[in-house]
Structures are given as structure tokens and as C-alpha cells.
Motif scaffolding. Structure first.
Motif, PDB file in Angstrom:
ATOM      1  N   VAL A 366       0.806  -1.217   0.000  1.00 16.32           N
ATOM      2  CA  VAL A 366       0.000   0.000   0.000  1.00 16.32           C
ATOM      3  C   VAL A 366       0.837   1.265   0.000  1.00 16.32           C
ATOM      4  CG1 VAL A 366      -1.926  -1.126   1.149  1.00 16.32           C
ATOM      5  CG2 VAL A 366      -0.131  -0.105   2.529  1.00 16.32           C
ATOM      6  N   ALA A 367       2.120   1.152   0.095  1.00 17.37           N
ATOM      7  CA  ALA A 367       2.976   2.327   0.084  1.00 17.37           C
ATOM      8  C   ALA A 367       3.904   2.264  -1.107  1.00 17.37           C
ATOM      9  CB  ALA A 367       3.803   2.398   1.383  1.00 17.37           C
ATOM     10  N   PRO A 368       4.057   3.363  -1.825  1.00 18.65           N
ATOM     11  CA  PRO A 368       4.961   3.342  -2.981  1.00 18.65           C
ATOM     12  C   PRO A 368       6.396   3.109  -2.563  1.00 18.65           C
ATOM     13  CG  PRO A 368       4.248   5.578  -2.478  1.00 18.65           C
ATOM     14  CD  PRO A 368       3.452   4.672  -1.588  1.00 18.65           C
ATOM     15  N   SER A 369       7.132   2.438  -3.402  1.00 12.86           N
ATOM     16  CA  SER A 369       8.520   2.132  -3.089  1.00 12.86           C
ATOM     17  C   SER A 369       9.360   3.395  -3.148  1.00 12.86           C
ATOM     18  CB  SER A 369       9.056   1.099  -4.074  1.00 12.86           C
ATOM     19  OG  SER A 369       8.268  -0.069  -4.042  1.00 12.86           O
ATOM     20  N   ALA A 370      10.424   3.368  -2.423  1.00 15.22           N
ATOM     21  CA  ALA A 370      11.337   4.493  -2.440  1.00 15.22           C
ATOM     22  C   ALA A 370      12.019   4.579  -3.791  1.00 15.22           C
ATOM     23  CB  ALA A 370      12.382   4.333  -1.326  1.00 15.22           C
ATOM     24  N   PRO A 371      12.482   5.757  -4.175  1.00 11.16           N
ATOM     25  CA  PRO A 371      13.139   5.889  -5.471  1.00 11.16           C
ATOM     26  C   PRO A 371      14.309   4.928  -5.592  1.00 11.16           C
ATOM     27  CG  PRO A 371      12.681   8.045  -4.527  1.00 11.16           C
ATOM     28  CD  PRO A 371      12.353   7.036  -3.470  1.00 11.16           C
ATOM     29  N   GLY A 372      14.348   4.237  -6.706  1.00  9.11           N
ATOM     30  CA  GLY A 372      15.422   3.288  -6.946  1.00  9.11           C
ATOM     31  C   GLY A 372      15.165   1.915  -6.398  1.00  9.11           C
ATOM     32  N   GLU A 373      14.108   1.750  -5.550  1.00  4.98           N
ATOM     33  CA  GLU A 373      13.822   0.453  -4.965  1.00  4.98           C
ATOM     34  C   GLU A 373      12.575  -0.174  -5.548  1.00  4.98           C
ATOM     35  OE1 GLU A 373      13.569   0.974  -0.807  1.00  4.98           O
ATOM     36  OE2 GLU A 373      15.671   1.527  -0.543  1.00  4.98           O
ATOM     37  N   GLY A 374      11.946   0.466  -6.526  1.00  5.33           N
ATOM     38  CA  GLY A 374      10.703  -0.046  -7.075  1.00  5.33           C
ATOM     39  C   GLY A 374      10.926  -1.303  -7.891  1.00  5.33           C
ATOM     40  N   GLU A 375       9.934  -2.185  -7.887  1.00  9.83           N
ATOM     41  CA  GLU A 375       9.991  -3.398  -8.680  1.00  9.83           C
ATOM     42  C   GLU A 375       8.579  -3.750  -9.112  1.00  9.83           C
ATOM     43  OE1 GLU A 375       9.878  -6.466  -4.853  1.00  9.83           O
ATOM     44  OE2 GLU A 375      11.479  -6.574  -6.346  1.00  9.83           O
ATOM     45  N   ASP A 376       8.495  -4.472 -10.213  1.00  7.79           N
ATOM     46  CA  ASP A 376       7.202  -4.919 -10.683  1.00  7.79           C
ATOM     47  C   ASP A 376       6.618  -5.909  -9.679  1.00  7.79           C
ATOM     48  OD1 ASP A 376       7.834  -3.383 -12.795  1.00  7.79           O
ATOM     49  OD2 ASP A 376       8.129  -5.023 -14.221  1.00  7.79           O
ATOM     50  N   LYS A 377       5.315  -5.818  -9.465  1.00  6.54           N
ATOM     51  CA  LYS A 377       4.648  -6.678  -8.487  1.00  6.54           C
ATOM     52  C   LYS A 377       3.488  -7.386  -9.159  1.00  6.54           C
ATOM     53  CE  LYS A 377       5.884  -3.612  -4.653  1.00  6.54           C
ATOM     54  NZ  LYS A 377       5.387  -2.741  -3.553  1.00  6.54           N
ATOM     55  N   THR A 378       3.283  -8.632  -8.767  1.00  6.80           N
ATOM     56  CA  THR A 378       2.212  -9.447  -9.304  1.00  6.80           C
ATOM     57  C   THR A 378       1.280  -9.838  -8.170  1.00  6.80           C
ATOM     58  OG1 THR A 378       3.666 -10.320 -11.020  1.00  6.80           O
ATOM     59  CG2 THR A 378       1.647 -11.533 -10.581  1.00  6.80           C
ATOM     60  N   TYR A 379      -0.024  -9.639  -8.386  1.00  2.00           N
ATOM     61  CA  TYR A 379      -1.015  -9.926  -7.357  1.00  2.00           C
ATOM     62  C   TYR A 379      -2.029 -10.927  -7.886  1.00  2.00           C
ATOM     63  CZ  TYR A 379       0.810  -5.661  -5.200  1.00  2.00           C
ATOM     64  OH  TYR A 379       1.627  -4.709  -4.663  1.00  2.00           O
ATOM     65  N   LEU A 380      -2.440 -11.821  -7.010  1.00  2.00           N
ATOM     66  CA  LEU A 380      -3.530 -12.732  -7.291  1.00  2.00           C
ATOM     67  C   LEU A 380      -4.789 -12.150  -6.679  1.00  2.00           C
ATOM     68  CD1 LEU A 380      -4.217 -15.584  -8.445  1.00  2.00           C
ATOM     69  CD2 LEU A 380      -3.970 -16.425  -6.109  1.00  2.00           C
ATOM     70  N   LEU A 381      -5.840 -11.999  -7.484  1.00  2.00           N
ATOM     71  CA  LEU A 381      -7.102 -11.437  -7.023  1.00  2.00           C
ATOM     72  C   LEU A 381      -8.203 -12.460  -7.226  1.00  2.00           C
ATOM     73  CD1 LEU A 381      -5.488  -8.982  -8.828  1.00  2.00           C
ATOM     74  CD2 LEU A 381      -7.190  -7.661  -7.603  1.00  2.00           C
ATOM     75  N   PHE A 382      -9.143 -12.500  -6.298  1.00  2.00           N
ATOM     76  CA  PHE A 382     -10.234 -13.463  -6.403  1.00  2.00           C
ATOM     77  C   PHE A 382     -11.383 -12.995  -5.513  1.00  2.00           C
ATOM     78  CE2 PHE A 382      -6.875 -14.882  -3.528  1.00  2.00           C
ATOM     79  CZ  PHE A 382      -7.529 -14.918  -2.309  1.00  2.00           C
ATOM     80  N   THR A 383     -12.556 -13.536  -5.759  1.00  2.00           N
ATOM     81  CA  THR A 383     -13.698 -13.241  -4.897  1.00  2.00           C
ATOM     82  C   THR A 383     -13.780 -14.306  -3.820  1.00  2.00           C
ATOM     83  OG1 THR A 383     -15.229 -14.509  -6.276  1.00  2.00           O
ATOM     84  CG2 THR A 383     -14.947 -12.179  -6.808  1.00  2.00           C
ATOM     85  N   THR A 384     -14.219 -13.893  -2.646  1.00  2.00           N
ATOM     86  CA  THR A 384     -14.329 -14.798  -1.508  1.00  2.00           C
ATOM     87  C   THR A 384     -15.384 -14.234  -0.560  1.00  2.00           C
ATOM     88  OG1 THR A 384     -13.086 -15.876   0.276  1.00  2.00           O
ATOM     89  CG2 THR A 384     -12.455 -13.620  -0.273  1.00  2.00           C
ATOM     90  N   GLY A 385     -15.462 -14.774   0.631  1.00  2.00           N
ATOM     91  CA  GLY A 385     -16.410 -14.280   1.627  1.00  2.00           C
ATOM     92  C   GLY A 385     -16.101 -14.848   2.987  1.00  2.00           C
ATOM     93  N   SER A 386     -16.356 -14.072   4.027  1.00  2.00           N
ATOM     94  CA  SER A 386     -16.165 -14.552   5.391  1.00  2.00           C
ATOM     95  C   SER A 386     -17.461 -14.517   6.191  1.00  2.00           C
ATOM     96  CB  SER A 386     -15.105 -13.707   6.111  1.00  2.00           C
ATOM     97  OG  SER A 386     -15.531 -12.353   6.202  1.00  2.00           O
ATOM     98  N   LEU A 387     -18.481 -13.814   5.683  1.00  6.69           N
ATOM     99  CA  LEU A 387     -19.744 -13.696   6.407  1.00  6.69           C
ATOM    100  C   LEU A 387     -20.815 -14.610   5.825  1.00  6.69           C
ATOM    101  CD1 LEU A 387     -19.944  -9.810   6.881  1.00  6.69           C
ATOM    102  CD2 LEU A 387     -19.174 -11.522   8.515  1.00  6.69           C
ATOM    103  N   THR A 388     -20.821 -14.775   4.511  1.00 11.56           N
ATOM    104  CA  THR A 388     -21.854 -15.580   3.877  1.00 11.56           C
ATOM    105  C   THR A 388     -21.224 -16.460   2.804  1.00 11.56           C
ATOM    106  OG1 THR A 388     -22.331 -13.967   2.135  1.00 11.56           O
ATOM    107  CG2 THR A 388     -23.515 -13.707   4.215  1.00 11.56           C
ATOM    108  N   TYR A 389     -22.046 -17.377   2.296  1.00 11.18           N
ATOM    109  CA  TYR A 389     -21.602 -18.229   1.198  1.00 11.18           C
ATOM    110  C   TYR A 389     -21.372 -17.408  -0.067  1.00 11.18           C
ATOM    111  CZ  TYR A 389     -22.185 -21.316  -2.818  1.00 11.18           C
ATOM    112  OH  TYR A 389     -22.033 -21.953  -4.021  1.00 11.18           O
ATOM    113  N   SER A 390     -22.238 -16.424  -0.302  1.00  8.87           N
ATOM    114  CA  SER A 390     -22.117 -15.603  -1.509  1.00  8.87           C
ATOM    115  C   SER A 390     -20.859 -14.750  -1.433  1.00  8.87           C
ATOM    116  CB  SER A 390     -23.343 -14.697  -1.663  1.00  8.87           C
ATOM    117  OG  SER A 390     -24.517 -15.467  -1.777  1.00  8.87           O
ATOM    118  N   PRO A 391     -20.125 -14.627  -2.536  1.00  8.91           N
ATOM    119  CA  PRO A 391     -18.900 -13.811  -2.502  1.00  8.91           C
ATOM    120  C   PRO A 391     -19.224 -12.336  -2.312  1.00  8.91           C
ATOM    121  CG  PRO A 391     -19.405 -14.533  -4.741  1.00  8.91           C
ATOM    122  CD  PRO A 391     -20.344 -15.253  -3.848  1.00  8.91           C
ATOM    123  N   HIS A 392     -18.624 -11.748  -1.294  1.00  9.23           N
ATOM    124  CA  HIS A 392     -18.834 -10.324  -1.022  1.00  9.23           C
ATOM    125  C   HIS A 392     -17.518  -9.617  -0.711  1.00  9.23           C
ATOM    126  CE1 HIS A 392     -18.262 -10.815   3.398  1.00  9.23           C
ATOM    127  NE2 HIS A 392     -18.732 -12.022   3.149  1.00  9.23           N
TER     128      HIS A 392
END
Length: 448
Positions: A366-392
Motif C-alpha cells: 500500500v505504500a509506494p517504493s522508495a526511489p530506486g527500490e521499485g519493482e514490478d509486483k504481481t497480485y492474485l485477485l479473487f472473490t471470496t467471503g467470510s460472512l456468507t456463502y455468496s462472494p462479497h
């Protein structure tokens, strides 16, 4: 000069109600009174339902600010000229996917076929170049497809007809050079869909029930070419093992590649983004927003009939009043402020439920990298849920560079004994049922 007495507004409205929308716009150029009546909301509501022939039980789009603007949006922005009809599918078409070059697209259907189309034929005619029937592999239907980044392979996801009405699916990889089937991967549940991690590796899922309402999802990294290069090279590797609660499951898996120059807004929820926009508004006039309602960047104009409005035909352009961004922000605030107490309570419960399966967000996410320390980042995104069966909820997990290959330890051998499940890096609670999710070309997240 003898002045003509003005007609009552109600009588002008009755006249305009009997005219088509183009004549209404023309009549609005007559004088100030007729211009004001020609923008009446009741008038454009009637024009809307009569022109588009929509049942009156269908409400206006929640993001629309007026019937007048909604009529204009559909008329000017929605394509309505049919240039070609493709009739090769014999059942409902479930999904379309375009190649990165834009020269080809694939279609999946309940007729259990995946078809590949070419858009670069002479005279702009779209032609069918390949069709694969997946019923020979005991599939029920094809439901999703995706091109890899260099458009050489096609991932096809479908529903597998297993015993006892199984929820299993399967992923097939088809070469776009000779249209041969390269590999098949089991995928459970089928609405994980699967996705490409890079040009040669794809992600699938498997579900394991460990209790009455609790399960775990294992996400697998698979080689697209499952040939035997060496006995020491893996064709599959366990990527993550994530706990599910309240009978929920991980669905709609996708990968976002965030370049080091991108902003970290991908991982901010709606409230955090709103606060960030307020701070940026002092130095910037407009800042794009993820998960936002449709906004207008143009300033509100004081239109008058003497400015010479033209009809909203394709050979003309109509100047319609624009909505000031501040007024749209007020509408957003009104939508978000409803049932405040209930949402606060739900959010508090979600945090308590998620605390057992989610660790504190990695500051690097959540914080930008310092100058000269940046690198490409890969994220896995998906739907899920902790309160109900339906993804929220939208779950986010960073994929480290050493995890992007099937080489190395397998089956969780690199995980310590006390880390039975992988924790998520970030969870975005949508406070509603997620029915669709996608990534824009610049890998910004869009949900519905």
C-alpha cells in the motif's frame, strides 16, 4: 411589436409528450420557456420508455443522475448498428475474450464448443477460423476463455460432468499455431475459471472440505506444456492454500501485474480512495477512481437555446447539459451514507471474522517504493467471503518472483509447520454480492 402570450408550462409539456425526441430537442430551441420544459424529467422518462421499449418495471440505472442524461448516454454511447450476425453457436453464448492484439476473439457456449474468430478478413468480415468441441472430454459446456500475453495459447475453462452432479471443472490449453490440445487441468469448483500467470504458466484451483462449513482452496501453478523435459522439472506446483469459512469458496481467480510506476490505489477500498482523492484534489483537478460510478470530467455549462443545439442524430451532435463533478460526488455520498449503522456493524463483524485468516497488510503493498527500490509486483485477485456463502469480498495475495515457476519445492514443503494456511495480504469488503469482476488493460480492478 406585438408580444405573443406564453402558453402554460403544462400545455407545452402536453405538446412535447406527443413528439419524438428529435422534435423535442428542436422545439427546445424556440425560447427559454420551451427549452426549460424540454428538459423536464417526467418528459424524458416517458421518452425513455417509449423509445427503447423497456418495461416500466425496469428501473433507471442506479448511477444515472437524470432520465435526460440516461437517454443521451444510451443514444450516443451504446452501439446499435448491426454489421454482422454470427450464427455458428447453437446454444447460449456465455463468454467472449479478445486477444491482446485485438485481431482475434474466442467465444464459449453451452453447446460445449470454443470457437476462434478472425477480425482481419477483407471488407471487415469476421470469420470463423477454428472450433473445438469439448464434449469428447466429458464436458458439460465451455464457460470462459483467455489468451496468454503473446496470443500464442488459449486457456479454455469448462464444466466437467462428473459423478453425483459434481461441481468440478476443467481447464484446457489450445495452441493457436496448429490448434492442438496441449494440456488439461482439473479445476474445482468450476467457477474458479483459472487464469494465465505468464506466457507459459496458468493457475487452477482445487477444493477440499475439512468441516461442515469450512473448506480450503488450494491454488495450483501449472505448466501449459505438460511435456516431459526432465524428471527434475515439475509440471504442477502448489501455489497457495487458503482457508474458507461459512461454506464460501474462492472464485473468479485473476492476476494483476502492477508496474513499479503504477500508483498503489489498486489495493485501496472505496473509503480509502475517497479520502485519498480529497487530499489530491488540492493539487490536482481530477483524479481517476477505482470502483467508481461513471463520472464526467467536463464542467457544467449554462446552456441556452441561442447556443444553437443540434439534433442528436449520427450526422449531428447535441449539446446536452453536463453534470458538475461536485454534484456527482454528492450523489455518491448519498448512496454510501444509507444504512450507516448497519454497514458499520457489518464491517466490524467482517474485520473480526477476517482477523483469524488475514494478517496485517504488507506495507509494501500500500505504500509506494522508495526511489530506486521499485519493482514490478504481481497480485492474485479473487472473490471470496467470510460472512456468507455468496462472494462479497475481494481477496488479494501477492505472488513473489520465486513462486512464478514450477521449479523448486512442491506441495508446500517450503511452508513451516505452524503456517498451515496462507494468509491474505488484503481484503476489500464490497458489502454486497459480487456477480462479476474483471481487469482493465492497465490492470485496474472493475467489479459488479
Amino acid at each position: 411589436m406585438v408580444s405573443v402570450p406564453e402558453l402554460p408550462d403544462s400545455l407545452v409539456l402536453e405538446i412535447l409528450l406527443r413528439l419524438p425526441h428529435t422534435a423535442v430537442l428542436n422545439a427546445g430551441l424556440t425560447c427559454h420557456q420551451w427549452f426549460a420544459v424540454s428538459r423536464d424529467e417526467f418528459l424524458w422518462k416517458e421518452l425513455f420508455y417509449n423509445y427503447y421499449r423497456i418495461p416500466r418495471s425496469v428501473p433507471r440505472h442506479p448511477a444515472a443522475v437524470s432520465w435526460y442524461r440516461e437517454f443521451k448516454r444510451l443514444y450516443d454511447c451504446i452501439p446499435f448498428v448491426e454489421v454482422q450476425t454470427l450464427k455458428e453457436h447453437h446454444d447460449q453464448v456465455l463468454h467472449l475474450a479478445f486477444s491482446h492484439s485485438g485481431h482475434r476473439f474466442s467465444s464459449c457456449s453451452k453447446d460445449c464448443t470454443v470457437k476462434l474468430w478472425d477480425t482481419e478478413r477483407p471488407n471487415g468480415i469476421i470469420s470463423l477460423v477454428h472450433s473445438s468441441n469439448m464434449r469428447q472430454f466429458n464436458w458439460g459446456y465451455t464457460q470462459f476463455s483467455q489468451f496468454n500475453s503473446d496470443d500464442t495459447l488459449l486457456l479454455v475453462s469448462g464444466v466437467y460432468l462428473g459423478p453425483h452432479h459434481s461441481s468440478s471443472g476443467e481447464i484446457a490449453v489450445i495452441s493457436l499455431e496448429n490448434y492442438t490440445l496441449l494440456s488439461r487441468v482439473r479445476n474445482k469448483p468450476y467457477d474458479v475459471f483459472g487464469c494465465w500467470l505468464n506466457e507459459t504458466h496458468l493457475i487452477s484451483g482445487n477444493l477440499h472440505w475439512i468441516g461442515n462449513m469450512t473448506s480450503c482452496t488450494v491454488l495450483w501453478l501449472n505448466k501449459a506444456f505438460q511435456d516431459i523435459e526432465s524428471e527434475n522439472v515439475n509440471v504442477v506446483k502448489r501455489l497457495f492454500k487458503i482457508q474458507n469459512v461459512n461454506a464460501s469458496t474462492i472464485r473468479t481467480v485473476m492476476v494483476a501485474h502492477c508496474r513499479r510506476h503504477d500508483t498503489p490505489d489498486l489495493l485501496l477500498d472505496y473509503q480509502a480512495q475517497s479520502q485519498a482523492r480529497q487530499h489530491k484534489a488540492e493539487s490536482q483537478q481530477h483524479q481517476p477512481l477505482l470502483f467508481n460510478l461513471a463520472s464526467d470530467s467536463e464542467e457544467d455549462e449554462d446552456e441556452r437555446p441561442e447556443e444553437g443545439e443540434e439534433l442528436a442524430e449520427k450526422s449531428h451532435s447535441v449539446r446536452l447539459p453536463h453534470l458538475n463533478p461536485s454534484r456527482l460526488e454528492h450523489v455518491r455520498h448519498g448512496l454510501q451514507s444509507g444504512n450507516t449503522h448497519e454497514r458499520q456493524l457489518e464491517s466490524r463483524v467482517a474485520r473480526l471474522m477476517g482477523s483469524s485468516r488475514t494478517k496485517a497488510p504488507d506495507p509494501s503493498l500500500v505504500a509506494p517504493s522508495a526511489p530506486g527500490e521499485g519493482e514490478d509486483k504481481t497480485y492474485l485477485l479473487f472473490t471470496t467471503g467470510s460472512l456468507t456463502y455468496s462472494p462479497h469480498q475481494i481477496g488479494i495475495k501477492r505472488i513473489m518472483p520465486d513462486q512464478m515457476t514450477t521449479c523448486g519445492p512442491v506441495l508446500g514443503e517450503e511452508r513451516s509447520a505452524e503456517e498451515f494456511f496462507d494468509s491474505l495480504d488484503h481484503v476489500i469488503d464490497i458489502h454486497g454480492h459480487i456477480i462479476g469482476m474483471g481487469l482493465s488493460p492497465d490492470h485496474r480492478l472493475i467489479k459488479s
